[in-house]
Design a protein around this motif. Structure first.
Motif, PDB file in Angstrom:
ATOM      1  N   MET A 367      52.462  29.411  42.532  1.00 40.01           N
ATOM      2  CA  MET A 367      51.645  30.374  43.290  1.00 40.01           C
ATOM      3  C   MET A 367      50.179  30.017  43.177  1.00 40.01           C
ATOM      4  O   MET A 367      49.681  29.654  42.132  1.00 40.01           O
ATOM      5  CB  MET A 367      51.872  31.791  42.766  1.00 40.01           C
ATOM      6  CG  MET A 367      51.433  32.014  41.350  1.00 40.01           C
ATOM      7  SD  MET A 367      50.410  33.497  41.239  1.00 40.01           S
ATOM      8  CE  MET A 367      49.730  33.351  39.607  1.00 40.01           C
ATOM      9  N   ASP A 368      49.481  30.098  44.289  1.00 38.71           N
ATOM     10  CA  ASP A 368      48.026  29.948  44.304  1.00 38.71           C
ATOM     11  C   ASP A 368      47.454  31.240  44.880  1.00 38.71           C
ATOM     12  O   ASP A 368      48.041  31.813  45.789  1.00 38.71           O
ATOM     13  CB  ASP A 368      47.604  28.791  45.220  1.00 38.71           C
ATOM     14  CG  ASP A 368      47.739  27.431  44.529  1.00 38.71           C
ATOM     15  OD1 ASP A 368      48.248  27.367  43.397  1.00 38.71           O
ATOM     16  OD2 ASP A 368      47.329  26.429  45.151  1.00 38.71           O
ATOM     17  N   ILE A 369      46.327  31.667  44.353  1.00 39.14           N
ATOM     18  CA  ILE A 369      45.634  32.794  44.978  1.00 39.14           C
ATOM     19  C   ILE A 369      44.378  32.261  45.660  1.00 39.14           C
ATOM     20  O   ILE A 369      43.587  31.532  45.057  1.00 39.14           O
ATOM     21  CB  ILE A 369      45.285  33.903  43.965  1.00 39.14           C
ATOM     22  CG1 ILE A 369      46.564  34.394  43.276  1.00 39.14           C
ATOM     23  CG2 ILE A 369      44.551  35.055  44.659  1.00 39.14           C
ATOM     24  CD1 ILE A 369      46.372  35.582  42.351  1.00 39.14           C
ATOM     25  N   GLY A 375      38.419  29.755  48.595  1.00 34.64           N
ATOM     26  CA  GLY A 375      39.706  29.071  48.691  1.00 34.64           C
ATOM     27  C   GLY A 375      40.468  29.342  47.407  1.00 34.64           C
ATOM     28  O   GLY A 375      40.482  30.487  46.931  1.00 34.64           O
ATOM     29  N   GLU A 376      41.036  28.300  46.806  1.00 34.04           N
ATOM     30  CA  GLU A 376      41.860  28.519  45.608  1.00 34.04           C
ATOM     31  C   GLU A 376      41.025  28.979  44.417  1.00 34.04           C
ATOM     32  O   GLU A 376      40.091  28.319  43.999  1.00 34.04           O
ATOM     33  CB  GLU A 376      42.592  27.213  45.248  1.00 34.04           C
ATOM     34  CG  GLU A 376      43.437  27.379  43.985  1.00 34.04           C
ATOM     35  CD  GLU A 376      44.124  26.093  43.523  1.00 34.04           C
ATOM     36  OE1 GLU A 376      44.387  25.210  44.363  1.00 34.04           O
ATOM     37  OE2 GLU A 376      44.400  26.004  42.315  1.00 34.04           O
ATOM     38  N   ILE A 377      41.413  30.125  43.855  1.00 26.26           N
ATOM     39  CA  ILE A 377      40.734  30.616  42.647  1.00 26.26           C
ATOM     40  C   ILE A 377      41.705  30.603  41.467  1.00 26.26           C
ATOM     41  O   ILE A 377      41.300  30.440  40.319  1.00 26.26           O
ATOM     42  CB  ILE A 377      40.120  32.022  42.896  1.00 26.26           C
ATOM     43  CG1 ILE A 377      39.150  32.407  41.774  1.00 26.26           C
ATOM     44  CG2 ILE A 377      41.185  33.088  43.069  1.00 26.26           C
ATOM     45  CD1 ILE A 377      38.253  33.582  42.132  1.00 26.26           C
ATOM     46  N   VAL A 378      43.001  30.772  41.770  1.00 22.84           N
ATOM     47  CA  VAL A 378      44.048  30.772  40.745  1.00 22.84           C
ATOM     48  C   VAL A 378      45.136  29.795  41.171  1.00 22.84           C
ATOM     49  O   VAL A 378      45.500  29.739  42.343  1.00 22.84           O
ATOM     50  CB  VAL A 378      44.681  32.179  40.610  1.00 22.84           C
ATOM     51  CG1 VAL A 378      45.986  32.124  39.811  1.00 22.84           C
ATOM     52  CG2 VAL A 378      43.715  33.162  39.962  1.00 22.84           C
ATOM     53  N   GLY A 379      45.637  29.024  40.202  1.00 21.32           N
ATOM     54  CA  GLY A 379      46.813  28.188  40.457  1.00 21.32           C
ATOM     55  C   GLY A 379      47.780  28.391  39.306  1.00 21.32           C
ATOM     56  O   GLY A 379      47.394  28.283  38.148  1.00 21.32           O
ATOM     57  N   GLY A 380      49.036  28.715  39.632  1.00 20.71           N
ATOM     58  CA  GLY A 380      49.967  28.963  38.535  1.00 20.71           C
ATOM     59  C   GLY A 380      51.400  28.740  38.947  1.00 20.71           C
ATOM     60  O   GLY A 380      51.687  28.325  40.073  1.00 20.71           O
TER      61      GLY A 380
END
Ligand code: ATP
Ligand code: MN
Length: 453
Positions: A367-369, A375-380
């Motif tokens: 999941m990316d937020i 743009g992308e702030i979280v990648g998990g």
């Protein structure tokens, strides 16, 4: 002795007719016939305290009338209700002690507004400006709020190593670490070592012992990308949770973002109002919206379908299997949904080996937020907890299993579904302050060809 007070506290307390001492730096001086107005800032808040220095003070002619921007002073006086508009109190000085002069002929920070680019060239002086001082306070508060969020939820903070021998993202973008003159000798750490690109693998070790952990520390990437969202040294927040799947991971990330943004809205309102006025119009409404709205959730496959349906011409053509580029991410969050978007279930081929392989045989539980402006702030992801599948994925990725035997042990002994993510701290500070360049939100930015101070 008279009590020393920081200006933020003085303005909050709204007490008058008390004696106190402040320590700070002159922003401006204005003389009238019989006294001078001094605007003093001590860094505790955006606001200056106005000081009235009467002609009768012993060093008035010799010193006070020579004060200029940047001079450091210690002032004792009586705090009075102010008759002037725009301020509640003013300090009537009994003594103004000049601690350090700042030659107005050479001091670079004059009263006019300077461009952020210029300020970057004087990173040792820029925290003295309103904008950079405000960024620094918001950054500090966000850091506190992040820790507060996790501690309230019984997470344990783990300090994962900065020097590491495992490169979790795959080789290529790591800085190498060696001792001086090492070339001809045995490597200092026995094997090739580098600066960490992520604390995730080590956080997984602790998650499988303590259940809920997080790391929050510096991270390094030698990627040669000179963008407004990449640094060679940045800070990352990485929670890792045992007995947690992708849905639980998404919820944690959403709650974290909402918690820390609502914290700064409440506790940094003066600084945020400055950004709303001069840096990003509508910032406060944007942040309030993120705190209140539900985030949109779509799968990668849905995102690709949506993006192929729009008239927008992208530099990188959209088709299933590509990694989403910044232009695609920003289109989704800024134009299509106009709010944070969580994209899940990416193709396995573009994601690292540790992400959990899905039953469809082609995607992983990633999941990316994505947020507007960034743009992308979280990648998990949910991590692969099944030993045989993890081994298979490592073979396919060409990863040396002996080197990661310890990581495989976590699946051999008491394995559990677990998940986590990385939140880029500077991207969070960018989002909260509206700063369009990441170099403005870290005190001393490091980018290719650039690392002053
Ligand atoms: P991007 O695609 O934007 O380069 P990434 O997918 O390489 O990011 P991850 O490895 O998923 O990044 O790292 C997790 C988070 O760390 C990202 O979502 C982002 O917020 C942040 N991040 C990654 N690289 C950088 C960088 N070079 N500078 C600042 N923050 C970064
Ligand atoms: Mn990512």
């Amino acid at each position: 002795m008279v009590e020393k007070m920081r200006i933020q506290r003085i303005l909050q307390q709204k007490k008058t007719d008390i004696s106190l001492t402040i320590e700070g730096w002159i922003r401006t001086r204005r003389d009238t016939g019989s006294f001078s107005f001094l605007e003093v800032n001590d860094g505790s808040c955006l606001a200056n305290l106005q000081v009235i220095a009467e002609k009768e003070l012993e060093n008035y002619d010799q010193e006070i009338t020579k004060l200029s921007a940047g001079c450091s002073v210690v002032i004792t006086g009586d705090l009075k209700k102010s008759p002037a508009k725009g301020q509640d109190v003013e300090l009537h000085a009994d003594s103004v002690k000049v601690v350090g002069w700042a030659d107005p002929e050479t001091y670079p920070l004059q009263k006019k507004r300077h461009s952020l680019e210029f300020l970057r060239s004087i990173s040792h002086l820029r925290p003295r400006t309103n904008a950079l001082g405000a960024v620094t306070r918001v950054r500090s508060r966000l850091s506190f709020a992040v820790n507060n969020f996790f501690q309230k939820r019984d997470f344990v903070q783990v300090h994962t190593p900065i020097i590491t021998t495992s490169d979790c993202e795959g080789a290529g973008e790591m800085f190498q670490v060696s001792a001086t003159g090492e070339k001809n000798e045995k490597p200092f750490f026995g094997s090739r070592a580098g600066l960490t690109v992520s604390g995730q693998l080590q956080a997984e070790v602790y998650a499988q012992a303590l259940g809920r952990v997080y790391t929050f520390g510096p991270t390094f990437r030698a990627e040669n990308s000179n963008t407004s969202r990449h640094l060679a040294e940045f800070w990352m927040i990485e929670p890792e949770v045992a007995f947690c799947d992708l849905a639980c991971n998404m919820e944690l990330a959403t709650d974290l973002l909402k918690f820390v943004l609502s914290d700064v809205l409440e506790n940094c309102s003066e600084d945020l109002a400055l950004f709303d006025k001069f840096i990003e119009k509508g910032l406060l409404a944007k942040l309030q919206g993120v705190v209140e709205q539900d985030f949109v959730h779509i799968t990668y496959t849905e995102a690709i379908e949506k993006l192929t349906g729009v008239t927008e011409k992208f530099e990188y053509p959209v088709k299933w299997g590509i990694d989403l580029q910044s232009e695609h991410e920003r289109y989704l969050t800024e134009k299509m949904y106009k709010c944070p978007v969580i994209v899940t279930d990416y193709p396995a081929s573009i994601k690292p080996f540790y992400m959990r392989f899905s039953d469809d045989g082609q995607t992983v539980a990633a999941m990316d937020i994505l947020v507007p402006g960034i743009g992308e702030i979280v990648g998990g992801s949910q991590r692969e907890e099944r030993l045989h599948i993890l081994e298979q994925r490592m073979i396919e990725a060409g990863i040396d299993r002996d080197e990661y035997d310890w990581y495989l042990d976590l699946r051999r002994y008491g394995t559990v579904p677990h998940a986590g993510f990385g939140l880029g701290f500077e991207r969070l500070v960018q989002f909260a302050t509206g700063m369009s360049n990441i170099r403005e939100v870290i005190p001393f930015p490091r980018t290719p060809g650039y690392a002053p101070c």
